[in-house]
Design a protein around this motif. Structure first.
Motif, PDB file in Angstrom:
ATOM      1  N   PRO A   1     -27.676  22.885 -20.923  1.00  0.00           N
ATOM      2  CA  PRO A   1     -27.161  24.589 -19.940  1.00  0.00           C
ATOM      3  C   PRO A   1     -27.389  25.820 -20.226  1.00  0.00           C
ATOM      4  O   PRO A   1     -26.858  26.025 -22.158  1.00  0.00           O
ATOM      5  CB  PRO A   1     -26.225  23.883 -19.335  1.00  0.00           C
ATOM      6  N   LEU A   2     -28.309  26.788 -20.191  1.00  0.00           N
ATOM      7  CA  LEU A   2     -28.441  28.096 -20.538  1.00  0.00           C
ATOM      8  C   LEU A   2     -26.786  27.921 -20.869  1.00  0.00           C
ATOM      9  O   LEU A   2     -25.596  27.581 -20.412  1.00  0.00           O
ATOM     10  CB  LEU A   2     -29.123  29.079 -19.578  1.00  0.00           C
ATOM     11  N   LYS A   3     -26.605  29.134 -21.327  1.00  0.00           N
ATOM     12  CA  LYS A   3     -25.121  30.327 -22.269  1.00  0.00           C
ATOM     13  C   LYS A   3     -24.691  31.497 -21.691  1.00  0.00           C
ATOM     14  O   LYS A   3     -25.042  31.847 -22.256  1.00  0.00           O
ATOM     15  CB  LYS A   3     -24.195  29.332 -23.733  1.00  0.00           C
ATOM     16  N   ALA A   4     -24.555  31.490 -20.095  1.00  0.00           N
ATOM     17  CA  ALA A   4     -24.889  32.536 -19.286  1.00  0.00           C
ATOM     18  C   ALA A   4     -23.783  32.228 -18.436  1.00  0.00           C
ATOM     19  O   ALA A   4     -23.785  31.548 -17.693  1.00  0.00           O
ATOM     20  CB  ALA A   4     -26.254  32.746 -19.714  1.00  0.00           C
ATOM     21  N   ASP A   5     -23.502  33.779 -18.093  1.00  0.00           N
ATOM     22  CA  ASP A   5     -22.969  33.806 -17.024  1.00  0.00           C
ATOM     23  C   ASP A   5     -24.041  33.636 -15.117  1.00  0.00           C
ATOM     24  O   ASP A   5     -23.283  33.390 -14.463  1.00  0.00           O
ATOM     25  CB  ASP A   5     -22.151  35.720 -16.993  1.00  0.00           C
ATOM     26  N   VAL A   6     -24.754  34.115 -15.505  1.00  0.00           N
ATOM     27  CA  VAL A   6     -25.671  34.326 -14.694  1.00  0.00           C
ATOM     28  C   VAL A   6     -26.596  33.486 -14.587  1.00  0.00           C
ATOM     29  O   VAL A   6     -27.809  33.326 -15.993  1.00  0.00           O
ATOM     30  CB  VAL A   6     -26.531  35.426 -14.509  1.00  0.00           C
ATOM     31  N   VAL A   7     -26.685  31.613 -14.153  1.00  0.00           N
ATOM     32  CA  VAL A   7     -27.839  31.176 -14.526  1.00  0.00           C
ATOM     33  C   VAL A   7     -28.551  30.577 -12.796  1.00  0.00           C
ATOM     34  O   VAL A   7     -27.550  30.472 -11.880  1.00  0.00           O
ATOM     35  CB  VAL A   7     -27.412  30.228 -14.836  1.00  0.00           C
ATOM     36  N   PRO A   8     -29.553  30.488 -12.754  1.00  0.00           N
ATOM     37  CA  PRO A   8     -30.794  30.585 -13.679  1.00  0.00           C
ATOM     38  C   PRO A   8     -31.060  31.739 -13.919  1.00  0.00           C
ATOM     39  O   PRO A   8     -30.945  32.963 -13.980  1.00  0.00           O
ATOM     40  CB  PRO A   8     -32.002  30.121 -12.936  1.00  0.00           C
ATOM     41  N   HIS A   9     -31.919  31.552 -14.495  1.00  0.00           N
ATOM     42  CA  HIS A   9     -32.595  33.010 -15.677  1.00  0.00           C
ATOM     43  C   HIS A   9     -33.911  33.664 -15.075  1.00  0.00           C
ATOM     44  O   HIS A   9     -34.544  32.309 -15.238  1.00  0.00           O
ATOM     45  CB  HIS A   9     -32.820  32.747 -17.907  1.00  0.00           C
ATOM     46  N   MET A  10     -33.458  33.752 -14.029  1.00  0.00           N
ATOM     47  CA  MET A  10     -34.840  33.957 -13.081  1.00  0.00           C
ATOM     48  C   MET A  10     -35.641  35.790 -13.433  1.00  0.00           C
ATOM     49  O   MET A  10     -34.786  36.525 -12.974  1.00  0.00           O
ATOM     50  CB  MET A  10     -34.071  34.198 -11.672  1.00  0.00           C
ATOM     51  N   GLY A  11     -36.660  35.994 -13.636  1.00  0.00           N
ATOM     52  CA  GLY A  11     -36.815  36.686 -13.949  1.00  0.00           C
ATOM     53  C   GLY A  11     -37.933  36.806 -15.294  1.00  0.00           C
ATOM     54  O   GLY A  11     -37.910  36.651 -16.189  1.00  0.00           O
ATOM     55  N   TRP A  12     -37.915  38.888 -16.244  1.00  0.00           N
ATOM     56  CA  TRP A  12     -38.659  38.802 -17.167  1.00  0.00           C
ATOM     57  C   TRP A  12     -37.544  39.507 -17.904  1.00  0.00           C
ATOM     58  O   TRP A  12     -36.663  39.636 -17.769  1.00  0.00           O
ATOM     59  CB  TRP A  12     -39.561  40.341 -16.101  1.00  0.00           C
ATOM     60  N   ASN A  13     -38.346  38.938 -19.280  1.00  0.00           N
ATOM     61  CA  ASN A  13     -36.872  38.812 -20.663  1.00  0.00           C
ATOM     62  C   ASN A  13     -37.967  39.187 -21.081  1.00  0.00           C
ATOM     63  O   ASN A  13     -39.308  39.008 -21.756  1.00  0.00           O
ATOM     64  CB  ASN A  13     -36.615  37.990 -20.671  1.00  0.00           C
ATOM     65  N   THR A  14     -37.614  40.342 -22.725  1.00  0.00           N
ATOM     66  CA  THR A  14     -38.585  40.248 -24.160  1.00  0.00           C
ATOM     67  C   THR A  14     -38.390  39.026 -24.785  1.00  0.00           C
ATOM     68  O   THR A  14     -38.364  38.244 -24.562  1.00  0.00           O
ATOM     69  CB  THR A  14     -37.994  41.039 -24.772  1.00  0.00           C
TER      70      THR A  14
END
Length: 216
Positions: free
Chosen positions: A116-129
């Motif tokens: 699982p992603l280690k983030a407060d907001v999941v899923p990671h949806m959108g644009w990223n570098t």
């Protein structure tokens, strides 16, 4: 006058778990002849094989095995034939995936665990570098700071690689951060992969696909 060089032929592997039409259109725009199929011989003999993936790790692995996809990937790589994995099509190249406490074996082309992603907001949806590695052929011609499109809830957070002999060189690994860093792209001989969707990433994604096709 010499005859025009024929377009490279790419098979998008149709095993029931990927945006095959989006991938087909994007690869065709990048200059390849594209076919969507699960036919073993056609997939084996194509210049390039693209393995998409959307959904759960376990379901994708089950679909891949049902379509003999694991044999196709393994035998292509054994012969040095290019393979590109996208999204879950990248994740299943690792040793295992863990979802809701259930562990599923992957293709084990690379060691490592998809979790699982280690983030407060999941899923990671959108644009990223993406922090592209030095010397990358995949990201050649892509300006620093360009953004790519992600849709996922799981990722590989710890890159594990151990050369088995002195002549081996480590794969090139690109990273992205969403909550914490995770593997976003890998270049490893004939096997390349991205966690993001190049087919949904505009001009930057088109450049990546063109770079891959240029190696076929």
């Amino acid at each position: 006058m010499s005859a025009a060089t024929p377009a490279k032929r790419v098979v998008v592997l149709d095993y029931g778990f990927g945006n095959v039409r989006s991938a087909e259109r994007a690869v065709a725009r990048a200059g390849a002849e594209v076919e969507i199929t699960r036919d073993y011989d056609r997939a084996m003999n194509a210049d390039g094989l693209l393995v998409p993936g959307v959904g759960a790790f376990a379901s994708c692995m089950a679909g891949l095995r049902e379509a003999r996809g694991e044999w196709i990937v393994e035998r292509r790589l054994a012969g040095g034939r290019p393979v590109l994995g996208v999204c879950v099509g990248m994740q299943i190249l690792f040793a295992r995936g863990v979802e809701h406490g259930v562990e599923t074996e992957g293709l084990a082309e690379w060691p490592g665990t998809v979790g699982p992603l280690k983030a407060d907001v999941v899923p990671h949806m959108g644009w990223n570098t993406v922090d592209a590695p030095a010397g990358s052929r995949l990201f050649a011609g892509v300006p620093s700071g360009e953004r790519f499109y992600f849709v996922h809830s799981y990722a590989v957070h710890d890159w594990e690689f151990e050369a088995t002999h002195a002549a081996m060189t480590a794969p090139l690994v690109g990273w992205t951060t969403h909550g914490s860093p995770f593997v976003a792209a890998v270049e490893n001989g004939p096997l390349w992969a991205t966690q993001f969707h190049p087919e949904k990433s505009g001009d930057a994604g088109a450049q990546l696909l063109s770079n891959w096709i240029g190696t076929l």
